[in-house]
Design an enzyme around this catalytic site. Sequence first.
Site, mmCIF file in Angstrom:
data_model
loop_
_atom_site.group_PDB
_atom_site.id
_atom_site.type_symbol
_atom_site.label_atom_id
_atom_site.label_comp_id
_atom_site.label_asym_id
_atom_site.label_seq_id
_atom_site.Cartn_x
_atom_site.Cartn_y
_atom_site.Cartn_z
ATOM 1 N N GLU A 35 0.781 -1.288 0.112
ATOM 2 C CA GLU A 35 -0.174 -0.064 -0.093
ATOM 3 C C GLU A 35 0.651 1.330 -0.173
ATOM 4 O OE1 GLU A 35 -3.314 0.370 -0.316
ATOM 5 O OE2 GLU A 35 -3.495 -1.695 -0.716
ATOM 6 N N CYS A 189 -12.301 1.745 -15.518
ATOM 7 C CA CYS A 189 -12.595 3.123 -15.294
ATOM 8 C C CYS A 189 -11.403 4.048 -15.315
ATOM 9 C CB CYS A 189 -13.493 3.072 -14.191
ATOM 10 S SG CYS A 189 -14.223 4.600 -13.880
ATOM 11 N N CYS A 196 -15.978 2.049 -21.073
ATOM 12 C CA CYS A 196 -17.341 1.957 -20.500
ATOM 13 C C CYS A 196 -18.078 0.666 -21.200
ATOM 14 C CB CYS A 196 -18.183 3.224 -20.917
ATOM 15 S SG CYS A 196 -17.454 4.619 -19.981
ATOM 16 N N CYS A 199 -17.403 -2.236 -18.995
ATOM 17 C CA CYS A 199 -17.579 -1.980 -17.341
ATOM 18 C C CYS A 199 -18.992 -2.684 -16.787
ATOM 19 C CB CYS A 199 -17.763 -0.628 -17.099
ATOM 20 S SG CYS A 199 -17.974 -0.073 -15.488
ATOM 21 N N CYS A 205 -24.375 3.285 -14.215
ATOM 22 C CA CYS A 205 -23.392 4.236 -13.990
ATOM 23 C C CYS A 205 -24.128 5.479 -14.453
ATOM 24 C CB CYS A 205 -22.348 3.972 -14.662
ATOM 25 S SG CYS A 205 -20.936 5.385 -14.791
#
Length: 369
Positions: A35, A189, A196, A199, A205
């Site tokens: 991370e 995205c 799109c 997706c 969306c």
Amino acid sequence: MIPIAEPLLAWYTRHGRHDLPWRQTRDPYPLWLAEIMLQQTRVESVKPYYTRFLQTLPAWRALAAAPQDQVLALWSGLGYYTRARNAQRAAQVVMASFAGHFPDTLEKAVTLPGVGRSTAAAVLASAYGQRQAILDANARRVLIRSHAIDADPKATATQQWLWTLASALTPEDAHGYNQAIQDLGAMICTPRQPRCPDCPLASRCKAHAQGRSHALPVTAHKPPKPQRHTFFLLAADPEGRILLEKRPDSGIWGGLWCLPQAAPDGGELSILCNDTLPPLEDTPAVRQFLQEAWSRRLRLDLQLLALAEEQQHVFTHFQLRFRCAHARVLDSAVADSAATLRWYHPADALTQGLPTPIRRILRNLGGGR
């Protein structure tokens, strides 16, 4: 509020990046390390650094006790070196205050140096199975587009609303969901040219329905990056060694070994730019200034030989333009015992923690990796 967890998790099962090395463990230390390294850095860039770092410093205790030079050498080239210094400080806090274990609450985890709310939540969800929402850049973009949020993403009110959304939408399986929303943002995205049609959230969306996926998130106009100018000294002694100078822990390239600069200002990269010495010009006046400044500050008998072509390095907030001054040292009076000055053969220098442009300069000498 649009429910997205179910289609997102189904998509992740089929298409997610399950082979990423940090997804093969639930151990808090490697999860936390990943991370930290992934902050502001692409996955493909992180992979080799992550593997090498873990092989050398495999646990909290090893990182906490390591020499800072070793930590920075392992990080060298990854950029944003404050992360490396904070990582070691965090490991030291974990050892001193949490008995060698990553804290098990969000409130305690965010007290670690370099650990913000999203980073802490990601580790707690994956290592301890907690229902903790994340809001990294990828997750934020998915939420903004799916809910057609056209406010400034950096505004406090927008951030608060996004955290409210993230917390409400995160299911009990936060571990899988957090990885899924990160992958969707990274793979589908994307910031530019979102895919799109591929997706799993396209049917629900709002930005896609409005034909505004490319327009969101809202981006503020960025002024041109200011420019800074400096000269670096590449001085070779009679043995073929070069002189490196350790930068202060704070500021640009903190704690790294660097070629000496013309006029270090105690923390930031120097700016050599005034009416009598135009930035980076190769003139007798500039050469005289450089030779005298370095000879006096470093206590060296220098002979300046040439100024290399101008190069540049882009930082987050400014652009650095620089030239490298090649010089011969006639009498290397500076002592090896000096805390911030040290002579290295070029191949040995490349094993140290170096800023990327300095590493590039030394590689061009044929010094090695």
